[in-house]
Design a protein around this motif. Structure first.
Motif, PDB file in Angstrom:
ATOM      1  N   ASP A  94       1.032  -1.489  -0.102  1.00 42.67           N
ATOM      2  CA  ASP A  94       0.241   0.205  -0.283  1.00 42.67           C
ATOM      3  C   ASP A  94       0.576   1.428  -0.433  1.00 42.67           C
ATOM      4  N   ASP A  96       0.227   3.894   1.208  1.00 49.99           N
ATOM      5  CA  ASP A  96       0.504   4.788   2.695  1.00 49.99           C
ATOM      6  C   ASP A  96       0.623   4.818   3.778  1.00 49.99           C
ATOM      7  N   GLN A  98       1.475   1.987   5.949  1.00 46.88           N
ATOM      8  CA  GLN A  98       0.930   1.121   6.076  1.00 46.88           C
ATOM      9  C   GLN A  98       1.080  -0.139   6.489  1.00 46.88           C
ATOM     10  N   ARG A 200      -2.807   4.970   9.361  1.00 47.52           N
ATOM     11  CA  ARG A 200      -2.323   5.649   8.137  1.00 47.52           C
ATOM     12  C   ARG A 200      -1.514   6.611   8.246  1.00 47.52           C
TER      13      ARG A 200
HETATM   14 MG    MG Z   1      -3.996   1.687   4.481  1.00 54.16          MG
END
Ligand code: MG
Ligand code: UDP
Length: 319
Positions: A94, A96, A98, A200
């Motif tokens: 991902d 973000d 994370q 996030r």
């Molecule tokens: Mg996320």
């Protein structure tokens, strides 16, 4: 040198993309013997995500991007990335942050030992609402009971895969893609790397209750016909009880005559059966909907722009 593609689906990740790129670059710089290529997939973002990708591609020739004509969803974005990737290994993560980039060297170390896949497993759900955690746990319970793939609690899409596993994933041509299930279904040995859930860095999650519910339903119906069987079973059970009840009522009527009151019994029976019929129709409908979407055979994604050199294979496809 072996090549590793890092596929990053991005939907409105303007706020975090650059930071992601910097952090990840820092980490992969420490990895020797491999060359890396970023594959950013812009999933029809409405903010500056696409421009950011182009800027990154301008300063670094190892950055590739694919940009969709509209939002097709994360599953489609991952699929597109996998389709265009050609590295010996492929990482999906991902944008973000994370999915901590620090895990990359560990993942690579695992696949070097010969396994085909090393995936991250989230432990703890810090920064996630209780309600969401609760439903998530229930989802794993239900889907593992109903389907023939075993989903690991806390498993995320963050993983490294060998080329042969990627090819297996791509060979599953379904339109409605449920990657958690697909990764499990294709088999191969997966090593799990636990990590603490991270909040996030910026931007916001694109999930809401309904989209998660829909995702869960699609996931279960895509990998199992048990709900259909369950409906058949319930129908059989109700029929059996009905026959017994009818027989008893008939005998009673012959012996004692007709007794008129019966409003409540009647109402209960009608409502109960009505409910069961609606439910069965719903279950059936889920599968019909799946067939409908699959049979149309629409493309999983449509590209608006990309900076991949056209390979021979893709040329042939276009003819
Ligand atoms: Mg996320
Ligand atoms: N994403 C995407 N298309 C979408 C929704 C999300 O490509 O329609 C990407 C998003 O940019 C992020 C990843 O998928 O890189 C995970 O999304 P998000 O953080 O919203 O999900 P969560 O982490 O809450 O599960």
């Amino acid at each position: 040198m072996k090549k590793i593609d890092i596929i990053v689906p991005c939907y409105n990740e303007d706020a975090v993309l650059e930071l992601f790129y910097e952090k990840t670059t820092e980490v992969i710089r420490t990895v020797e013997n491999y060359e890396f290529q970023f594959v950013f997939v812009d999933d029809g973002s409405r903010d500056g995500t696409y421009q950011k990708m182009k800027e990154l591609a301008n300063i670094n020739p190892q950055v590739r991007y694919l940009s969709f004509s509209k939002n097709f969803g994360k599953e489609a974005a991952m699929y597109a990335g996998l389709t265009y990737s050609d590295g010996e290994y492929v990482i999906v993560m991902d944008a973000d942050l994370q999915h901590p980039p620090e895990l990359i060297p560990k993942m690579i170390a695992e696949v070097e030992k010969g396994v085909d896949c090393c995936a991250a497993q989230r432990i703890g759900r810090k920064g996630e609402s209780r309600v969401r955690s609760f439903f998530s746990r229930q989802f794993y319970k239900i889907s593992n009971r109903f389907t023939d793939v075993n989903l690991v609690q806390g498993a995320v899409d963050y993983r490294i895969m060998s080329r042969r596993m990627v090819d297996a994933v791509l060979s599953m041509s379904e339109r409605q893609r449920f990657s958690k299930g697909i990764f499990a279904w294709v088999g191969f040995t997966t090593v799990w790397l636990p990590y603490e859930n991270v909040e996030r860095t910026a931007g916001s999650s694109k999930w809401n209750f309904w989209s998660l519910f829909k995702y869960a339903m699609d996931g279960i119906t895509a990998f199992s016909v048990t709900p259909l069987r369950t409906v058949t079973f319930i129908g059989g059970l109700i029929s059996l009880f009905s026959f017994i009840y009818i027989a008893v009522t008939l005998v009673k009527t012959f012996i004692y005559g007709i007794d008129v009151p019966g409003y409540v019994t009647l109402l209960c029976a009608v409502l109960f059966l009505g409910g069961i019929i609606e439910l069965s129709l719903g279950v059936l409908g889920e599968y019909v909907a799946h067939i409908y979407v699959e049979i149309k055979g629409r493309p999983i994604f449509i590209l608006k722009d990309m900076n991949f050199p056209l390979t021979k294979e893709l040329h042939e496809d276009e003819k």
